[in-house]
Design a protein around this motif. Structure first.
Motif, PDB file in Angstrom:
ATOM      1  N   ARG A 143      15.050  -6.400 -18.771  1.00 43.85           N
ATOM      2  CA  ARG A 143      15.340  -6.641 -17.357  1.00 43.85           C
ATOM      3  C   ARG A 143      16.826  -6.944 -17.114  1.00 43.85           C
ATOM      4  NH1 ARG A 143      15.180 -12.226 -16.146  1.00 43.85           N
ATOM      5  NH2 ARG A 143      14.828 -13.436 -18.033  1.00 43.85           N
ATOM      6  N   ARG A 144      17.568  -7.185 -18.173  1.00 45.77           N
ATOM      7  CA  ARG A 144      18.996  -7.467 -18.037  1.00 45.77           C
ATOM      8  C   ARG A 144      19.862  -6.202 -18.091  1.00 45.77           C
ATOM      9  NH1 ARG A 144      20.598 -12.559 -17.801  1.00 45.77           N
ATOM     10  NH2 ARG A 144      19.059 -14.175 -18.169  1.00 45.77           N
ATOM     11  N   ASP A 159      23.359  -7.722 -17.918  1.00 42.11           N
ATOM     12  CA  ASP A 159      23.544  -8.894 -17.061  1.00 42.11           C
ATOM     13  C   ASP A 159      23.441 -10.169 -17.892  1.00 42.11           C
ATOM     14  OD1 ASP A 159      23.631 -10.818 -15.105  1.00 42.11           O
ATOM     15  OD2 ASP A 159      21.868 -10.097 -14.013  1.00 42.11           O
ATOM     16  N   SER A 161      24.326 -13.133 -16.660  1.00 35.93           N
ATOM     17  CA  SER A 161      24.248 -14.307 -15.792  1.00 35.93           C
ATOM     18  C   SER A 161      23.030 -15.143 -16.175  1.00 35.93           C
ATOM     19  CB  SER A 161      24.166 -13.895 -14.315  1.00 35.93           C
ATOM     20  OG  SER A 161      22.959 -13.217 -14.043  1.00 35.93           O
ATOM     21  N   LYS A 162      23.159 -16.447 -15.975  1.00 33.23           N
ATOM     22  CA  LYS A 162      22.105 -17.370 -16.383  1.00 33.23           C
ATOM     23  C   LYS A 162      20.762 -17.030 -15.740  1.00 33.23           C
ATOM     24  CE  LYS A 162      21.313 -22.278 -17.010  1.00 33.23           C
ATOM     25  NZ  LYS A 162      21.882 -23.610 -16.883  1.00 33.23           N
ATOM     26  N   ASN A 163      20.778 -16.687 -14.457  1.00 34.60           N
ATOM     27  CA  ASN A 163      19.521 -16.415 -13.749  1.00 34.60           C
ATOM     28  C   ASN A 163      19.247 -14.925 -13.556  1.00 34.60           C
ATOM     29  OD1 ASN A 163      21.462 -15.865 -11.874  1.00 34.60           O
ATOM     30  ND2 ASN A 163      20.670 -17.224 -10.294  1.00 34.60           N
ATOM     31  N   ASN A 164      19.959 -14.079 -14.287  1.00 33.73           N
ATOM     32  CA  ASN A 164      19.763 -12.634 -14.244  1.00 33.73           C
ATOM     33  C   ASN A 164      19.923 -12.080 -12.826  1.00 33.73           C
ATOM     34  OD1 ASN A 164      19.204 -10.110 -15.432  1.00 33.73           O
ATOM     35  ND2 ASN A 164      17.049 -10.260 -14.927  1.00 33.73           N
ATOM     36  N   SER A 165      20.948 -12.552 -12.119  1.00 36.06           N
ATOM     37  CA  SER A 165      21.140 -12.162 -10.718  1.00 36.06           C
ATOM     38  C   SER A 165      22.304 -11.196 -10.510  1.00 36.06           C
ATOM     39  CB  SER A 165      21.366 -13.410  -9.853  1.00 36.06           C
ATOM     40  OG  SER A 165      22.549 -14.079 -10.288  1.00 36.06           O
TER      41      SER A 165
END
Length: 193
Positions: A143-144, A159, A161-165
């Motif tokens: 998903r990243r 990705d 980023s900590k929250n995968n945003s």
């Protein structure tokens, strides 16, 4: 000497962790803007890409194998495979037939079970790519893998980023440009309204 993950590096992207870097790099063989040609656009450029990417992936996975050579027909199949994987990254859930692709289980000297690609030409590369996709889906890292939302970019990034945003491969270049366009559109609409 060829640079591993050269397709992603030309877009100034850090490689995805582990063997997933092969999938990211494969997707980044596409031509985007002024960064260079489609690396799967011809047999010579595809072979150059494969000569760097395959050994890097094999070393990452600890697999002792010799990747097969690519023919003109193989390169055409790889372009189709790249399109199918890009659709998967973008959430296209339609069923599509990717053709027969095989892998084999192997046990390392340390007793670790892993999948090894089999086949010739493009099927060997497809086997390696689908293996990495499967492993990353099982590990939760698939998903990243994302494509930049800038319609002028669409490079594939991992990705972190900590929250995968994350939605831009680089906020400073693609994100700022998109935010500026959106701001101008809102001002224009407010002035017209």
């Amino acid at each position: 000497m060829s640079i591993p993950w050269s397709a992603s590096q030309r877009y100034r992207l850090a490689p995805a962790p582990g063997g997933l870097a092969l999938v990211q790099d494969f997707l980044n063989t596409v031509s985007i803007g002024d960064y260079g040609p489609d690396l799967l656009g011809g047999t010579e450029s595809a072979c150059t890409w494969a000569a760097a990417a395959a050994p890097a992936w094999l070393a990452e996975r600890g697999i002792d194998a010799t990747p097969p050579q690519l023919s003109d027909a193989d390169v055409a199949e790889l372009r189709g495979l790249r399109d199918a994987i890009a659709r998967l990254v973008n959430g296209d859930s339609a069923r599509w037939d990717v053709g027969p692709v095989s892998a084999t289980f192997a046990v390392s000297e340390r007793g670790e079970v892993h999948l090894e690609p089999v086949g010739t030409g493009w099927r060997w590369y497809a086997s390696a790519l689908w293996t990495e996709i499967l492993l990353s889906q099982l590990a939760g890292s698939w998903r990243r893998i994302k494509q930049c939302r800038n319609p002028h970019c669409t490079s594939t990034f991992y990705d972190r980023s900590k929250n995968n945003s994350g939605v831009w491969h680089d906020v400073k270049t693609c994100g700022n440009a998109a935010n500026l366009r959106a701001s101008r559109a809102r001002r224009k609409q407010a002035q017209a309204g």
